[in-house]
Design a protein around this motif. Structure first.
Motif, mmCIF file in Angstrom:
data_model
loop_
_atom_site.group_PDB
_atom_site.id
_atom_site.type_symbol
_atom_site.label_atom_id
_atom_site.label_comp_id
_atom_site.label_asym_id
_atom_site.label_seq_id
_atom_site.Cartn_x
_atom_site.Cartn_y
_atom_site.Cartn_z
ATOM 1 N N TYR A 1 0.815 -1.213 0.000
ATOM 2 C CA TYR A 1 0.000 0.000 0.000
ATOM 3 C C TYR A 1 0.854 1.271 0.000
ATOM 4 N N VAL A 2 2.082 1.150 0.423
ATOM 5 C CA VAL A 2 2.965 2.312 0.539
ATOM 6 C C VAL A 2 3.128 3.067 -0.781
ATOM 7 N N PRO A 3 3.367 2.397 -1.923
ATOM 8 C CA PRO A 3 3.516 3.160 -3.178
ATOM 9 C C PRO A 3 2.301 4.022 -3.512
ATOM 10 N N MET A 4 1.086 3.520 -3.237
ATOM 11 C CA MET A 4 -0.109 4.314 -3.518
ATOM 12 C C MET A 4 -0.187 5.522 -2.593
ATOM 13 N N LEU A 5 0.187 5.354 -1.337
ATOM 14 C CA LEU A 5 0.197 6.489 -0.421
ATOM 15 C C LEU A 5 1.209 7.537 -0.872
ATOM 16 N N ARG A 6 2.349 7.085 -1.365
ATOM 17 C CA ARG A 6 3.339 8.028 -1.875
ATOM 18 C C ARG A 6 2.823 8.756 -3.112
ATOM 19 N N TYR A 7 2.121 8.031 -3.982
ATOM 20 C CA TYR A 7 1.549 8.653 -5.176
ATOM 21 C C TYR A 7 0.584 9.765 -4.781
ATOM 22 N N TYR A 8 -0.179 9.536 -3.718
ATOM 23 C CA TYR A 8 -1.132 10.537 -3.244
ATOM 24 C C TYR A 8 -0.534 11.490 -2.220
ATOM 25 N N ARG A 9 0.767 11.370 -1.985
ATOM 26 C CA ARG A 9 1.495 12.259 -1.070
ATOM 27 C C ARG A 9 0.873 12.255 0.328
ATOM 28 N N GLN A 10 0.587 11.062 0.801
ATOM 29 C CA GLN A 10 -0.015 10.885 2.113
ATOM 30 C C GLN A 10 0.987 10.264 3.082
ATOM 31 N N PRO A 11 0.811 10.492 4.384
ATOM 32 C CA PRO A 11 1.738 9.932 5.373
ATOM 33 C C PRO A 11 1.702 8.410 5.383
ATOM 34 N N LEU A 12 2.870 7.802 5.547
ATOM 35 C CA LEU A 12 2.968 6.345 5.449
ATOM 36 C C LEU A 12 2.362 5.639 6.651
ATOM 37 N N TRP A 13 2.087 6.377 7.733
ATOM 38 C CA TRP A 13 1.476 5.706 8.884
ATOM 39 C C TRP A 13 0.041 5.260 8.579
ATOM 40 N N LEU A 14 -0.496 5.701 7.434
ATOM 41 C CA LEU A 14 -1.825 5.227 7.034
ATOM 42 C C LEU A 14 -1.788 3.788 6.525
ATOM 43 N N ALA A 15 -0.602 3.296 6.149
ATOM 44 C CA ALA A 15 -0.508 1.952 5.564
ATOM 45 C C ALA A 15 -1.028 0.855 6.501
ATOM 46 N N PRO A 16 -0.652 0.854 7.804
ATOM 47 C CA PRO A 16 -1.176 -0.205 8.681
ATOM 48 C C PRO A 16 -2.678 -0.114 8.927
ATOM 49 N N LEU A 17 -3.302 1.020 8.554
ATOM 50 C CA LEU A 17 -4.745 1.173 8.765
ATOM 51 C C LEU A 17 -5.568 0.585 7.620
ATOM 52 N N LEU A 18 -4.905 -0.008 6.625
ATOM 53 C CA LEU A 18 -5.634 -0.560 5.483
ATOM 54 C C LEU A 18 -6.689 -1.595 5.882
ATOM 55 N N PRO A 19 -6.455 -2.453 6.896
ATOM 56 C CA PRO A 19 -7.536 -3.375 7.294
ATOM 57 C C PRO A 19 -8.812 -2.649 7.711
ATOM 58 N N PHE A 20 -8.671 -1.526 8.426
ATOM 59 C CA PHE A 20 -9.857 -0.772 8.820
ATOM 60 C C PHE A 20 -10.574 -0.213 7.601
ATOM 61 N N THR A 21 -9.804 0.337 6.646
ATOM 62 C CA THR A 21 -10.408 0.866 5.423
ATOM 63 C C THR A 21 -11.088 -0.244 4.637
ATOM 64 N N ALA A 22 -10.450 -1.415 4.572
ATOM 65 C CA ALA A 22 -11.058 -2.549 3.875
ATOM 66 C C ALA A 22 -12.362 -2.968 4.544
ATOM 67 N N PHE A 23 -12.413 -2.886 5.867
ATOM 68 C CA PHE A 23 -13.651 -3.202 6.587
ATOM 69 C C PHE A 23 -14.766 -2.226 6.195
ATOM 70 N N LEU A 24 -14.409 -0.945 6.023
ATOM 71 C CA LEU A 24 -15.399 0.029 5.565
ATOM 72 C C LEU A 24 -15.910 -0.341 4.172
ATOM 73 N N TYR A 25 -15.005 -0.743 3.291
ATOM 74 C CA TYR A 25 -15.421 -1.148 1.942
ATOM 75 C C TYR A 25 -16.296 -2.395 1.989
ATOM 76 N N LEU A 26 -15.999 -3.306 2.895
ATOM 77 C CA LEU A 26 -16.850 -4.490 3.061
ATOM 78 C C LEU A 26 -18.273 -4.062 3.432
ATOM 79 N N LEU A 27 -18.383 -3.134 4.387
ATOM 80 C CA LEU A 27 -19.703 -2.654 4.791
ATOM 81 C C LEU A 27 -20.399 -1.917 3.654
ATOM 82 N N MET A 28 -19.647 -1.135 2.886
ATOM 83 C CA MET A 28 -20.236 -0.435 1.746
ATOM 84 C C MET A 28 -20.779 -1.417 0.714
#
Length: 404
Positions: free
Chosen positions: A346-373
Motif C-alpha cells: 500500500y505504501v507506493p499508492m500512499l506516496r503517489y497521493y502524497r499521504q503519510p505512510l502511517w496510514l498503511a497499517p490502517l488498510l484493514p480498517f479501510t477494507a472493513f469500511l469497503y466491506l460494509l459499503m
C-alpha cells in the motif's frame, strides 16, 4: 499423559486459526508476486512521439448538476494546447442547477476551444443517463468526423498538454483506448483514509500492466479520462453496446477489447478530479451505488467477496492479536507477516497521493469500511434503491428488455 479438560478442543481451535492465518499470508504472497505487480504506481503514459499531422479530436463531457465543479474543470478543457483540430461538446443531462448556461458563460469568459452545449432529454428505458448523454455527444461529434473521441467527466481538470499527450501516446503505441486514472482529491480526513485505497483496490482487480497486453483477458478503463479511437468505437458499437452499464468504464473497455481493440490504462500525473468528498457519507455513496453491480447482483459473488475481504484484510491483524493473546507463535507470525506485506504493497499508492505512510497499517480498517459499503450496496439494491445517482435509479441489466 494427563490433559486438562477442554485442552484438546482448545488446541484444535488454535491450530485452525493458525491455518487460517497461514492461508491469509499465502494469499498476500500470491498477490505480491502473481497479480500483475498491481501495487506498483509507475504505470504512467507510455513512451510517445508527436505525429507529423495531428488527428482531429472531439471532447465529449456528460454533465448532470455539475455547476459546483464546472468552473474548476471546463476552462482546463477549453485551454488545451493541442496543435490539431479539437472542440468540446458538453451534454447537459437534465440538470436543474443551470449547468448548461454556466458552461456557455465559462466559454465566453475563457475562450479557447470551441464549445457546443446541448441536451438529449431524458434517457429511454435501458439506458443510464450518462451513457445516453455520451451517445448524444458522440452523435454531435460525428458530423466533424474526428479520429479520436475524448470522453471525460465534468469534474475532471486537465493540464494544458493533457490532450496532446494522450493522442501522442495512442498513436505511438497503436492503442484504441488510452485511459488515465485521474488523481482524486485527497484533502479531508476521510478522503485521506478512503481514496488511495479505492485506487489500490481497483488496481488489484484490474492490474494495469495486464491491460496493455494484446490478447489479455483483463480489460478496464477509468471513466474520468478515456481517449477512444473513433473507428474502434464504431466496431465496438460504443456506447449502444454498453447502454445499461452502471460501471460504464469497465464495460466500454471490455467491448472495445472484444472487438479486437488494444487498451492502455495507467495513473495520471496531470489529470485530476476536483470533486470533493468531505464526509464519509459522500464516499460511502460513491462506492455503494455501484459495488453490487460490480458483483453482477449475485448473492453468491457477494458472499465470496465478503469472505475474501475478511480473509485477506481482516485476518492478519486479528491473527496477530489473537496469537499473542493465546500464545500461538505460528498464528502471530503469520498474521504479522501478512499485515506487513499488505502495508508494504500500500505504501507506493500512499506516496503517489502524497499521504503519510502511517496510514498503511490502517488498510484493514479501510477494507472493513469497503466491506460494509459492499453489503450496503446489496441491501439498497433489494430495497429498490440500488445504483441510485443524482435522482435516478437503474435496474439490473438482465431486467431491461434488449433491443433488436
Amino acid at each position: 499423559m494427563l490433559l486438562r479438560p477442554g485442552g484438546v478442543g482448545q488446541t484444535a481451535r488454535v491450530s485452525a486459526v493458525a491455518w487460517i492465518a497461514a492461508v491469509s499470508l499465502a494469499a498476500w504472497l500470491w498477490l505480491l508476486l502473481c497479480q500483475g505487480f498491481f501495487w506498483r504506481t509507475d504505470v504512467r503514459l507510455p513512451v510517445r512521439r508527436e505525429p507529423r499531422e495531428w488527428p482531429s479530436v472531439c471532447v465529449v463531457v456528460p454533465a448532470r448538476d455539475e455547476a459546483a465543479v464546472l468552473p474548476a474543470s471546463l476552462p482546463s478543457l477549453l485551454a488545451q494546447d493541442y496543435p490539431g483540430r479539437a472542440e468540446v461538446f458538453l451534454v447537459d443531462d437534465g440538470s436543474s442547477d443551470g449547468t448548461g448556461d454556466l458552461a456557455r458563460d465559462l466559454a465566453l469568459r475563457h475562450g479557447g476551444l470551441a464549445l457546443t452545449v446541448d441536451s438529449p432529454g431524458e434517457p429511454p428505458a435501458g439506458w443510464t443517463g450518462k451513457l445516453w448523454a455520451v451517445r448524444h455527444g458522440i452523435g454531435l461529434a460525428r458530423a466533424r468526423e474526428p479520429e479520436y473521441l475524448l470522453l471525460t467527466d465534468a469534474d475532471i481538470a486537465h493540464a494544458p498538454g493533457s490532450l496532446r499527450e494522450l493522442v501522442a501516446a495512442a498513436g505511438t503505441g497503436g492503442f484504441d483506448v488510452v485511459s488515465l486514472m485521474a488523481r482524486l482529491r485527497v484533502e479531508s480526513r476521510w478522503e485521506r483514509l478512503v481514496v488511495p485505497a479505492f485506487v489500490y483496490f481497483f488496481a488489484q482487480l484490474y492490474p494495469f500492466r495486464r491491460i496493455a497486453r494484446r490478447g489479455a483477458r483483463t480489460a478496464a478503463a477509468a471513466g474520468g479520462c478515456v481517449l477512444l479511437r473513433a473507428e474502434a468505437a464504431d466496431r465496438a458499437r460504443i456506447p449502444d453496446s454498453v447502454r445499461h452499464a452502471v460501471i460504464d468504464d469497465v464495460a466500454l473497455a471490455r467491448a472495445v477489447r472484444g472487438a479486437g481493440g488494444h487498451l492502455w490504462l495507467g495513473l495520471a500525473d496531470h489529470v485530476e478530479s476536483v470533486r470533493p468528498y468531505p464526509a464519509l457519507h459522500d464516499l460511502w455513496r460513491m462506492v455503494s451505488r455501484s459495488a453490487y453491480a460490480q458483483l453482477r447482483h449475485s448473492p453468491l459473488l457477494l458472499a465470496g467477496t465478503v469472505l475474501g475481504l475478511a480473509l485477506v484484510y481482516l485476518v492478519p491483524p486479528l491473527a496477530l492479536a489473537g496469537g499473542l493473546v493465546v500464545g500461538s507463535t505460528a498464528t502471530a507470525v503469520c498474521g504479522a507477516l501478512a499485515w506487513l506485506v499488505m502495508a508494504g504493497t500500500y505504501v507506493p499508492m500512499l506516496r503517489y497521493y502524497r499521504q503519510p505512510l502511517w496510514l498503511a497499517p490502517l488498510l484493514p480498517f479501510t477494507a472493513f469500511l469497503y466491506l460494509l459499503m459492499t453489503v450496503d450496496s446489496a441491501v439498497q439494491h433489494y430495497r429498490g434503491r440500488g445504483a441510485a445517482w443524482k435522482g435516478r435509479t437503474y435496474a439490473r441489466p438482465d431486467s431491461v428488455p434488449d433491443e433488436g
